[in-house]
Design a protein around this motif. Structure first.
Motif, short mmCIF file in Angstrom:
data_model
loop_
_atom_site.label_atom_id
_atom_site.label_comp_id
_atom_site.label_asym_id
_atom_site.label_seq_id
_atom_site.Cartn_x
_atom_site.Cartn_y
_atom_site.Cartn_z
N GLY A 135 0.80 -1.22 0.00
CA GLY A 135 0.00 0.00 0.00
C GLY A 135 0.83 1.26 0.00
N PRO A 136 1.44 1.61 -1.15
CA PRO A 136 2.14 2.90 -1.19
C PRO A 136 1.17 4.04 -0.88
N ALA A 137 1.63 5.06 -0.17
CA ALA A 137 0.77 6.20 0.13
C ALA A 137 0.18 6.75 -1.18
N PRO A 138 -1.11 7.07 -1.18
CA PRO A 138 -2.04 7.15 -0.05
C PRO A 138 -3.00 5.97 0.05
N ALA A 139 -2.64 4.77 -0.40
CA ALA A 139 -3.57 3.64 -0.40
C ALA A 139 -4.13 3.36 0.99
N PHE A 140 -3.25 3.20 2.00
CA PHE A 140 -3.68 2.97 3.37
C PHE A 140 -3.53 4.21 4.24
N SER A 141 -2.55 5.04 3.92
CA SER A 141 -2.24 6.22 4.72
C SER A 141 -1.76 7.33 3.80
N ARG A 143 0.45 9.49 4.55
CA ARG A 143 1.86 9.83 4.79
C ARG A 143 2.79 8.63 4.81
N GLU A 144 2.23 7.40 4.79
CA GLU A 144 3.08 6.23 5.00
C GLU A 144 2.84 5.17 3.93
N ASP A 145 3.90 4.51 3.51
CA ASP A 145 3.79 3.29 2.72
C ASP A 145 3.63 2.13 3.70
N ILE A 146 2.65 1.26 3.45
CA ILE A 146 2.32 0.19 4.40
C ILE A 146 2.14 -1.11 3.63
N TRP A 147 2.71 -2.19 4.16
CA TRP A 147 2.45 -3.50 3.56
C TRP A 147 2.45 -4.56 4.64
N SER A 148 1.79 -5.67 4.35
CA SER A 148 1.72 -6.76 5.32
C SER A 148 1.11 -8.00 4.67
N VAL A 149 1.18 -9.11 5.40
CA VAL A 149 0.49 -10.34 5.04
C VAL A 149 -0.83 -10.34 5.80
N VAL A 174 -15.62 -1.67 4.63
CA VAL A 174 -14.79 -0.48 4.79
C VAL A 174 -13.44 -0.64 4.10
N TRP A 175 -13.04 -1.91 3.85
CA TRP A 175 -11.75 -2.17 3.21
C TRP A 175 -11.79 -1.99 1.69
N LEU A 176 -12.98 -1.91 1.09
CA LEU A 176 -13.08 -1.87 -0.37
C LEU A 176 -12.32 -0.70 -1.01
N PRO A 177 -12.30 0.49 -0.40
CA PRO A 177 -11.50 1.56 -1.02
C PRO A 177 -9.99 1.33 -0.92
N ARG A 178 -9.56 0.43 -0.03
CA ARG A 178 -8.14 0.22 0.21
C ARG A 178 -7.62 -1.06 -0.44
N LEU A 179 -8.47 -2.07 -0.52
CA LEU A 179 -8.12 -3.35 -1.13
C LEU A 179 -9.12 -3.64 -2.24
N PRO A 180 -8.76 -4.45 -3.22
CA PRO A 180 -9.73 -4.81 -4.25
C PRO A 180 -10.67 -5.92 -3.79
#
Length: 204
Positions: A135-141, A143-149, A174-180
């Protein structure tokens, strides 16, 4: 070809496990129980350790539990700083006396938390196959790039002092705008890593 190094400042690495329960027939968004458990390996803002946000109205619990009062207060400040509004963030944290992690076996995992007068057993079960999300910004945040399993659980429970909280997990749109895709309201983000990218360089 060698690995690339992300051009940014690492600010956080943790396992973040969440359970939100609700019951059919209640108004949309009504929660019967909520747990957000931060198992932090590294954080420049709060330090390492375990912090749990726990709200179970049926058990009269609405509190922040933490390995130490100082760690809990730092996490409360961080969450308030990013706009989180919960009454528990303005109450003194309750020190954890013991935390036991039940490792992933078969199709589930869990945590046991103990504080003064409080024993909590949380389980994530009937888990779906994991998937990795970047999740490169602004996907999750912003100001922050975020990734995880991510691992989503079809079944989950929160037991407080031997009494199960009512309700069940649900597909959280609520996750639909952030994840497909949607995501269960009971899930874990393993190895959640947050990096503040340098403005002058392109993040991975």
């Amino acid at each position: 070809m060698p690995a690339r190094i992300h051009p940014g400042d690492v600010i956080l690495s943790m396992d973040h496990s969440v359970i939100t329960l609700h019951e059919d027939g209640l108004p949309d968004g009504a929660q019967t129980a909520f747990l957000s458990l931060y198992d932090i390996a590294y954080s420049v803002e709060v330090g390492g350790g375990r912090v749990a946000l726990l709200r179970v109205p049926s058990a009269g619990v609405d509190a922040v539990l933490a390995d130490s009062t100082e760690l809990g207060e730092r996490m409360q400040a961080r969450l308030r700083g990013i706009g989180t509004e919960l009454r528990m963030l303005d109450r003194p944290p309750i020190p954890l006396l013991d935390v036991q992690r039940e490792p992933f076996r078969g199709d589930g995992f869990g945590y046991r938390l103990r504080a003064a007068g409080l024993e909590v057993h949380a389980r994530w079960d009937d888990c779906e196959p994991p998937f990795f999300a970047e999740g490169p910004a602004p996907a999750f945040s912003e100001r922050e790039d975020i990734w995880s399993v991510f691992i989503a659980a079809r079944r989950a429970s929160i037991v407080v002092n031997g009494v199960p909280a009512p309700g069940a997990p649900y597909e959280d749109a609520v996750w639909l705008p952030r994840l497909p895709r949607s995501l269960s309201s009971a899930h874990t983000a393993l190895g959640e890593t947050r990096v503040r990218p340098h403005r002058s360089r392109t993040p991975l």
